[in-house]
Design a protein around this motif. Structure first.
Motif, PDB file in Angstrom:
ATOM      1  N   MET A  90      18.143 -21.964  49.860  1.00  0.00           N
ATOM      2  CA  MET A  90      16.920 -22.649  50.233  1.00  0.00           C
ATOM      3  C   MET A  90      15.887 -22.612  49.098  1.00  0.00           C
ATOM      4  O   MET A  90      15.184 -23.583  48.850  1.00  0.00           O
ATOM      5  N   ARG A  91      15.833 -21.465  48.415  1.00  0.00           N
ATOM      6  CA  ARG A  91      14.876 -21.320  47.328  1.00  0.00           C
ATOM      7  C   ARG A  91      15.173 -22.304  46.210  1.00  0.00           C
ATOM      8  O   ARG A  91      14.274 -22.953  45.671  1.00  0.00           O
ATOM      9  N   VAL A  92      16.451 -22.444  45.858  1.00  0.00           N
ATOM     10  CA  VAL A  92      16.848 -23.367  44.791  1.00  0.00           C
ATOM     11  C   VAL A  92      16.512 -24.803  45.166  1.00  0.00           C
ATOM     12  O   VAL A  92      15.982 -25.576  44.363  1.00  0.00           O
ATOM     13  N   ALA A  93      16.830 -25.187  46.411  1.00  0.00           N
ATOM     14  CA  ALA A  93      16.543 -26.545  46.859  1.00  0.00           C
ATOM     15  C   ALA A  93      15.041 -26.801  46.893  1.00  0.00           C
ATOM     16  O   ALA A  93      14.575 -27.896  46.536  1.00  0.00           O
ATOM     17  N   ALA A  94      14.276 -25.800  47.330  1.00  0.00           N
ATOM     18  CA  ALA A  94      12.825 -25.959  47.385  1.00  0.00           C
ATOM     19  C   ALA A  94      12.242 -26.188  45.993  1.00  0.00           C
ATOM     20  O   ALA A  94      11.355 -27.033  45.806  1.00  0.00           O
ATOM     21  N   GLU A  95      12.747 -25.446  45.014  1.00  0.00           N
ATOM     22  CA  GLU A  95      12.257 -25.610  43.644  1.00  0.00           C
ATOM     23  C   GLU A  95      12.693 -26.956  43.068  1.00  0.00           C
ATOM     24  O   GLU A  95      11.918 -27.620  42.361  1.00  0.00           O
ATOM     25  N   ARG A  96      13.905 -27.371  43.359  1.00  0.00           N
ATOM     26  CA  ARG A  96      14.407 -28.632  42.811  1.00  0.00           C
ATOM     27  C   ARG A  96      13.644 -29.824  43.346  1.00  0.00           C
ATOM     28  O   ARG A  96      13.286 -30.743  42.613  1.00  0.00           O
ATOM     29  N   PHE A  97      13.366 -29.837  44.661  1.00  0.00           N
ATOM     30  CA  PHE A  97      12.720 -30.991  45.280  1.00  0.00           C
ATOM     31  C   PHE A  97      11.221 -30.802  45.487  1.00  0.00           C
ATOM     32  O   PHE A  97      10.555 -31.663  46.059  1.00  0.00           O
ATOM     33  N   GLN A  98      10.709 -29.649  45.016  1.00  0.00           N
ATOM     34  CA  GLN A  98       9.277 -29.377  45.107  1.00  0.00           C
ATOM     35  C   GLN A  98       8.760 -29.498  46.538  1.00  0.00           C
ATOM     36  O   GLN A  98       7.772 -30.177  46.828  1.00  0.00           O
ATOM     37  N   ARG A  99       9.473 -28.831  47.426  1.00  0.00           N
ATOM     38  CA  ARG A  99       9.086 -28.789  48.835  1.00  0.00           C
ATOM     39  C   ARG A  99       9.137 -27.338  49.306  1.00  0.00           C
ATOM     40  O   ARG A  99       9.791 -26.496  48.696  1.00  0.00           O
ATOM     41  N   SER A 100       8.464 -27.060  50.388  1.00  0.00           N
ATOM     42  CA  SER A 100       8.472 -25.691  50.920  1.00  0.00           C
ATOM     43  C   SER A 100       9.839 -25.355  51.489  1.00  0.00           C
ATOM     44  O   SER A 100      10.613 -26.243  51.878  1.00  0.00           O
ATOM     45  N   LYS A 101      10.128 -24.043  51.585  1.00  0.00           N
ATOM     46  CA  LYS A 101      11.403 -23.617  52.157  1.00  0.00           C
ATOM     47  C   LYS A 101      11.502 -24.000  53.628  1.00  0.00           C
ATOM     48  O   LYS A 101      12.597 -24.299  54.124  1.00  0.00           O
ATOM     49  N   ASP A 102      10.396 -24.013  54.319  1.00  0.00           N
ATOM     50  CA  ASP A 102      10.420 -24.436  55.725  1.00  0.00           C
ATOM     51  C   ASP A 102      10.849 -25.898  55.851  1.00  0.00           C
ATOM     52  O   ASP A 102      11.623 -26.251  56.747  1.00  0.00           O
ATOM     53  N   THR A 103      10.346 -26.734  54.961  1.00  0.00           N
ATOM     54  CA  THR A 103      10.731 -28.148  54.980  1.00  0.00           C
ATOM     55  C   THR A 103      12.214 -28.314  54.667  1.00  0.00           C
ATOM     56  O   THR A 103      12.933 -29.064  55.354  1.00  0.00           O
ATOM     57  N   ILE A 104      12.681 -27.612  53.648  1.00  0.00           N
ATOM     58  CA  ILE A 104      14.102 -27.681  53.294  1.00  0.00           C
ATOM     59  C   ILE A 104      14.962 -27.182  54.449  1.00  0.00           C
ATOM     60  O   ILE A 104      15.982 -27.795  54.799  1.00  0.00           O
ATOM     61  N   HIS A 105      14.563 -26.087  55.068  1.00  0.00           N
ATOM     62  CA  HIS A 105      15.303 -25.511  56.194  1.00  0.00           C
ATOM     63  C   HIS A 105      15.374 -26.509  57.352  1.00  0.00           C
ATOM     64  O   HIS A 105      16.446 -26.731  57.945  1.00  0.00           O
ATOM     65  N   ARG A 106      14.274 -27.152  57.652  1.00  0.00           N
ATOM     66  CA  ARG A 106      14.215 -28.111  58.758  1.00  0.00           C
ATOM     67  C   ARG A 106      15.090 -29.342  58.477  1.00  0.00           C
ATOM     68  O   ARG A 106      15.848 -29.794  59.340  1.00  0.00           O
ATOM     69  N   GLN A 107      15.029 -29.845  57.251  1.00  0.00           N
ATOM     70  CA  GLN A 107      15.831 -31.019  56.907  1.00  0.00           C
ATOM     71  C   GLN A 107      17.320 -30.682  56.834  1.00  0.00           C
ATOM     72  O   GLN A 107      18.172 -31.507  57.177  1.00  0.00           O
ATOM     73  N   PHE A 108      17.636 -29.466  56.401  1.00  0.00           N
ATOM     74  CA  PHE A 108      19.033 -29.039  56.366  1.00  0.00           C
ATOM     75  C   PHE A 108      19.631 -29.083  57.767  1.00  0.00           C
ATOM     76  O   PHE A 108      20.753 -29.565  57.975  1.00  0.00           O
ATOM     77  N   LYS A 109      18.901 -28.568  58.750  1.00  0.00           N
ATOM     78  CA  LYS A 109      19.387 -28.572  60.131  1.00  0.00           C
ATOM     79  C   LYS A 109      19.555 -30.003  60.648  1.00  0.00           C
ATOM     80  O   LYS A 109      20.520 -30.292  61.361  1.00  0.00           O
ATOM     81  N   ARG A 110      18.640 -30.889  60.280  1.00  0.00           N
ATOM     82  CA  ARG A 110      18.746 -32.275  60.742  1.00  0.00           C
ATOM     83  C   ARG A 110      19.977 -32.962  60.150  1.00  0.00           C
ATOM     84  O   ARG A 110      20.707 -33.663  60.855  1.00  0.00           O
ATOM     85  N   VAL A 111      20.194 -32.752  58.858  1.00  0.00           N
ATOM     86  CA  VAL A 111      21.359 -33.366  58.204  1.00  0.00           C
ATOM     87  C   VAL A 111      22.655 -32.776  58.757  1.00  0.00           C
ATOM     88  O   VAL A 111      23.635 -33.498  58.997  1.00  0.00           O
ATOM     89  N   LEU A 112      22.668 -31.468  58.973  1.00  0.00           N
ATOM     90  CA  LEU A 112      23.859 -30.817  59.521  1.00  0.00           C
ATOM     91  C   LEU A 112      24.203 -31.385  60.896  1.00  0.00           C
ATOM     92  O   LEU A 112      25.367 -31.697  61.184  1.00  0.00           O
ATOM     93  N   THR A 113      23.202 -31.546  61.737  1.00  0.00           N
ATOM     94  CA  THR A 113      23.425 -32.121  63.070  1.00  0.00           C
ATOM     95  C   THR A 113      23.941 -33.545  62.976  1.00  0.00           C
ATOM     96  O   THR A 113      24.865 -33.939  63.712  1.00  0.00           O
ATOM     97  N   ALA A 114      23.370 -34.326  62.077  1.00  0.00           N
ATOM     98  CA  ALA A 114      23.794 -35.724  61.926  1.00  0.00           C
ATOM     99  C   ALA A 114      25.241 -35.821  61.452  1.00  0.00           C
ATOM    100  O   ALA A 114      26.026 -36.623  61.967  1.00  0.00           O
TER     101      ALA A 114
END
Length: 287
Positions: free
Chosen positions: A1-25
């Motif tokens: 999550m930390r790596v993705a947050a740094e790469r996309f310049q978003r908070s870890k909470d945002t990355i975590h939330r989007q990860f769950k959405r993509v996983l469900t989809a």
């Protein structure tokens, strides 16, 4: 999550939330993308190969289990310690000969052997296991019972591809020739696992997600695997693992046997014996 947050310049909470959405989809797409195209036709990869046709004309795919990384709290780690004493999840898959996954079953801890996972996968109606049409079969390794729908190699004889590498290691007799061709044919599932793990590092180092999410991650990865295979035939990883007899390290292992009725075993044993004799006859006549 930390790596993705740094790469996309978003908070870890945002990355975590989007990860769950993509996983469900992605898991929602699995019934449409992870499925066999046919259960009762000779695949073109066999039909167009003198090495396999007509001997294995009734084979529709391959089945095997693989271990992917898992995370478990300290009090539960014993049951998840699979191969090489790592914390793993045992995943059973079926694939077709065009390197597409046709069935994925996840959630078993690493200590469970492949036969136990297989039994659970095929006997639970809700899993909707894609049984082949009558007379057709999957190739499986020596850890499974040779029975209708599942063709296993001869046990107690040379089998794995590495056993036939090098000078003076050619098959000697119909049983060894059958095992060699069977191993070469079943190698397709090991190559699929090779592509999958090379593409998705999360399968080698699982974050501390809840068990339910960990079970869904390999399914999502297989959905993406199939989508890429279907839409990008010149994909680098697929081309790398396209070599038919490539040895994929860590995927060439057997498991304990599964007991079945003597009648079913005898039926598939006769089919195996006939293939072995036909292979050896044509092999010796051509040499």
């Amino acid at each position: 999550m930390r790596v993705a947050a740094e790469r996309f310049q978003r908070s870890k909470d945002t990355i975590h939330r989007q990860f769950k959405r993509v996983l469900t989809a992605l898991c929602g797409l699995s019934p449409r993308i992870i499925r066999p195209s046919s259960r009762g036709e000779t695949p073109p990869e066999i039909l167009n190969s003198p090495k396999y046709y007509p001997y294995f004309e009734k084979c529709i795919g391959a089945i095997d289990g693989t271990h992917v990384a898992a995370w478990a709290p300290a009090q539960k780690q014993t049951s998840y310690r699979g191969r090489k004493v790592l914390i793993t999840q045992n995943v059973m898959c079926a694939c077709s000969f065009d390197m597409m996954f046709t069935f994925v079953y996840t959630g078993w801890e690493g200590t469970a052997n492949d036969s136990r996972v297989f039994t659970d996968a095929v006997l639970r109606p809700e899993n909707e296991f894609p049984f082949p049409e009558e007379g057709y079969y999957y190739v499986v390794d020596a850890g499974y019972t040779n029975m209708p729908g599942f063709l296993a190699p001869y046990r107690g004889e040379r089998y794995h591809l590495r056993d036939y590498r090098g000078p003076r290691r050619a098959p000697r007799g119909p049983i060894e020739l059958f095992n060699y061709r069977h191993s070469s044919l079943r190698n397709i599932i090991e190559r699929c696992f090779g592509v999958l793990k090379a593409r998705f590092p999360i399968l080698k180092l699982m974050p501390n997600y809840p068990p339910r999410r960990q079970r869904r991650i390999p399914i999502a990865c297989c959905v993406l695997h199939n989508f890429i295979r279907r839409e990008a035939r010149r994909d680098r990883l697929f081309e790398e693992f396209q070599v038919e007899d490539i040895i994929v390290e860590g995927e060439d292992m057997a498991t304990p046997n599964l007991d079945m009725s003597p009648e079913n075993i005898a039926q598939m044993t006769n089919i195996r014996d006939k293939i072995a004799q036909d292979l050896w006859r044509d092999f010796t006549q051509g040499s």
